[in-house]
Design a protein around this motif. Structure first.
Motif, mmCIF file in Angstrom:
data_model
loop_
_atom_site.group_PDB
_atom_site.id
_atom_site.type_symbol
_atom_site.label_atom_id
_atom_site.label_comp_id
_atom_site.label_asym_id
_atom_site.label_seq_id
_atom_site.Cartn_x
_atom_site.Cartn_y
_atom_site.Cartn_z
ATOM 1 N N GLY A 74 0.823 -1.203 0.000
ATOM 2 C CA GLY A 74 0.000 0.000 0.000
ATOM 3 C C GLY A 74 0.856 1.251 0.000
ATOM 4 O O GLY A 74 2.073 1.210 0.207
ATOM 5 N N GLY A 75 0.222 2.408 -0.201
ATOM 6 C CA GLY A 75 0.930 3.673 -0.215
ATOM 7 C C GLY A 75 1.359 4.096 1.183
ATOM 8 O O GLY A 75 0.838 3.608 2.189
ATOM 9 N N GLU A 109 1.275 4.386 8.104
ATOM 10 C CA GLU A 109 1.804 3.666 9.261
ATOM 11 C C GLU A 109 1.125 4.118 10.551
ATOM 12 O O GLU A 109 0.821 3.307 11.431
ATOM 13 N N GLU A 110 0.870 5.415 10.676
ATOM 14 C CA GLU A 110 0.233 5.937 11.883
ATOM 15 C C GLU A 110 -1.241 5.557 11.939
ATOM 16 O O GLU A 110 -1.786 5.306 13.017
ATOM 17 N N ALA A 111 -1.901 5.531 10.788
ATOM 18 C CA ALA A 111 -3.296 5.076 10.760
ATOM 19 C C ALA A 111 -3.377 3.609 11.161
ATOM 20 O O ALA A 111 -4.308 3.195 11.880
ATOM 21 N N GLU A 112 -2.425 2.786 10.725
ATOM 22 C CA GLU A 112 -2.391 1.374 11.107
ATOM 23 C C GLU A 112 -2.227 1.215 12.613
ATOM 24 O O GLU A 112 -2.800 0.305 13.214
ATOM 25 N N GLY A 150 -6.771 -6.334 8.272
ATOM 26 C CA GLY A 150 -7.543 -5.575 7.296
ATOM 27 C C GLY A 150 -6.680 -4.624 6.508
ATOM 28 O O GLY A 150 -5.605 -4.202 6.955
ATOM 29 N N ARG A 151 -7.161 -4.287 5.338
ATOM 30 C CA ARG A 151 -6.442 -3.363 4.470
ATOM 31 C C ARG A 151 -6.948 -1.948 4.699
ATOM 32 O O ARG A 151 -8.139 -1.714 4.898
ATOM 33 N N ALA A 210 -2.176 7.509 22.736
ATOM 34 C CA ALA A 210 -0.858 8.011 22.360
ATOM 35 C C ALA A 210 -0.652 7.925 20.851
ATOM 36 O O ALA A 210 -0.084 8.836 20.234
ATOM 37 N N GLU A 211 -1.120 6.833 20.243
ATOM 38 C CA GLU A 211 -0.989 6.688 18.788
ATOM 39 C C GLU A 211 -1.881 7.685 18.062
ATOM 40 O O GLU A 211 -1.511 8.235 17.017
ATOM 41 N N LEU A 212 -3.064 7.940 18.611
ATOM 42 C CA LEU A 212 -3.970 8.910 18.005
ATOM 43 C C LEU A 212 -3.358 10.305 18.046
ATOM 44 O O LEU A 212 -3.410 11.056 17.058
ATOM 45 N N VAL A 213 -2.753 10.654 19.168
ATOM 46 C CA VAL A 213 -2.117 11.969 19.304
ATOM 47 C C VAL A 213 -0.920 12.087 18.368
ATOM 48 O O VAL A 213 -0.692 13.141 17.757
#
Length: 334
Positions: free
Chosen positions: A44-45, A56-59, A66-67, A168-171
């Motif tokens: 993926g991009g 990467e941050e969205a993952e 899931g994709r 923390a990942e969301l921030v």
């Protein structure tokens, strides 16, 4: 001398076994590739949402199989020019029983600089874990873009995620998104925004103490039974509740010395130099600009006819009690 079928059979069996092995390996490889394509983000991009969000941050926010995919959000278009963003990111697993689609909505909105303390669609600030330039609550968070991005209203990168997502990942995602948006809009500051090393945990509700409501000496409200005090350093907030079960909102009191928030407030339309109105003010406390706010709930509105102080008087009592906490050199302007 002609050979017999029995002499051929071992060789034929070996050929058949080899063919079967190759076929099985091909099928397995195809299925593995299909799994990688459908249930992971392989190949993926690196970015989503027109380059505003790192994949990467969205993952990291949307955990599980899931994709990752993205699509325009419900507003679709925005009048905010280069700071505009409205994007829905989804993580959907194919062919995995019981799997759920993860969803993350990221957008940039325009808000009055003190939006986090004024209610409306924003959560009670006493339930928010604040950090410099932002805040996070269960299932949502926001980061304020640099003050140079403020044009009558502050620009805010906000996100709604599945409840239970790592705050923390969301921030981290929101901080980097704010940097990308401000960079392409030409309003980034010299040093990029950085995610905090630590996010304060949510504060539990507790019994209120007579004569020291919200931990402020001399501050009292007879009707209040419980309180929630969130202290994240430069930002402080206390939510109070009254009535049977102590679940009815009475009033929420807040204060912040966060430079990013203060800058957004001062550049917002409607700011007069002393604040926005009688219960949303800015004053100097030990040389630091300090914002004070009060939002009242329906229980307080109901109690106005039974001797509760007028809003201006209640706010005055709060700010007077808060002077010692924030080192104010003079009474808050009302």
């Amino acid at each position: 001398m002609p050979t017999t079928p029995a002499q051929h059979s071992p060789r034929r069996r070996r050929h058949r076994m080899r063919a079967v092995t190759i076929a099985l390996a091909t099928v397995a490889g195809t299925l593995a590739g299909l799994h990688l394509w459908l249930n992971t983000n392989a190949f993926g991009g690196s970015t989503l949402c027109g380059g505003a969000v790192a994949t990467e941050e969205a993952e990291a926010v949307l955990t599980g199989p899931g994709r990752i995919s993205d699509r325009p959000g419900p507003r679709r278009t925005t009048a905010d020019g280069e700071t505009g963003l409205d994007c829905v990111i989804e993580r959907r697993a194919a062919g995995l029983p019981g799997s759920k689609t993860g969803r993350l909505h990221v957008q940039v909105t325009r808000e009055r600089g003190d939006f986090a303390f004024t209610g409306g669609r924003w959560p009670d600030p006493s339930t928010v874990s604040f950090f410099p330039g932002g805040g996070v609550a269960p299932g949502r968070g926001w980061v304020q873009l640099p003050a140079a991005c403020t044009d009558r209203q502050a620009a805010v990168a906000e996100a709604y995620a599945d409840v239970g997502s790592d705050p923390a990942e969301l921030v981290r995602l929101l901080t980097d998104t704010a940097n990308r948006i401000s960079g392409r809009a030409g309003c980034a500051q010299s040093e990029p925004l950085s995610a905090p090393d630590r996010i304060a945990p949510a504060a539990p509700q507790r019994l209120a103490t007579t004569g020291s409501l919200c931990g402020l000496s001399g501050f009292t409200l007879p009707a209040v039974l419980r309180e929630t005090v969130q202290d994240s350093g430069s930002t402080w907030s206390c939510g109070t509740a009254a009535g049977e079960g102590a679940e009815q909102a009475y009033a929420t009191f807040s204060a912040t010395q966060d430079p990013a928030v203060i800058a957004g407030i001062r550049k917002s339309e409607g700011f007069t130099g002393q604040g926005f109105d009688a219960t949303h003010t800015v004053t100097e406390c030990s040389g630091k600009p300090t914002y004070f706010a009060m939002e009242t709930g329906f229980r307080y509105t109901e109690s106005l006819g039974t001797g509760a102080p007028a809003p201006r008087d209640l706010f005055s009592a709060f700010t007077k009690a808060a002077e010692a906490r924030f080192g104010c050199a003079k009474p808050v302007a009302g």
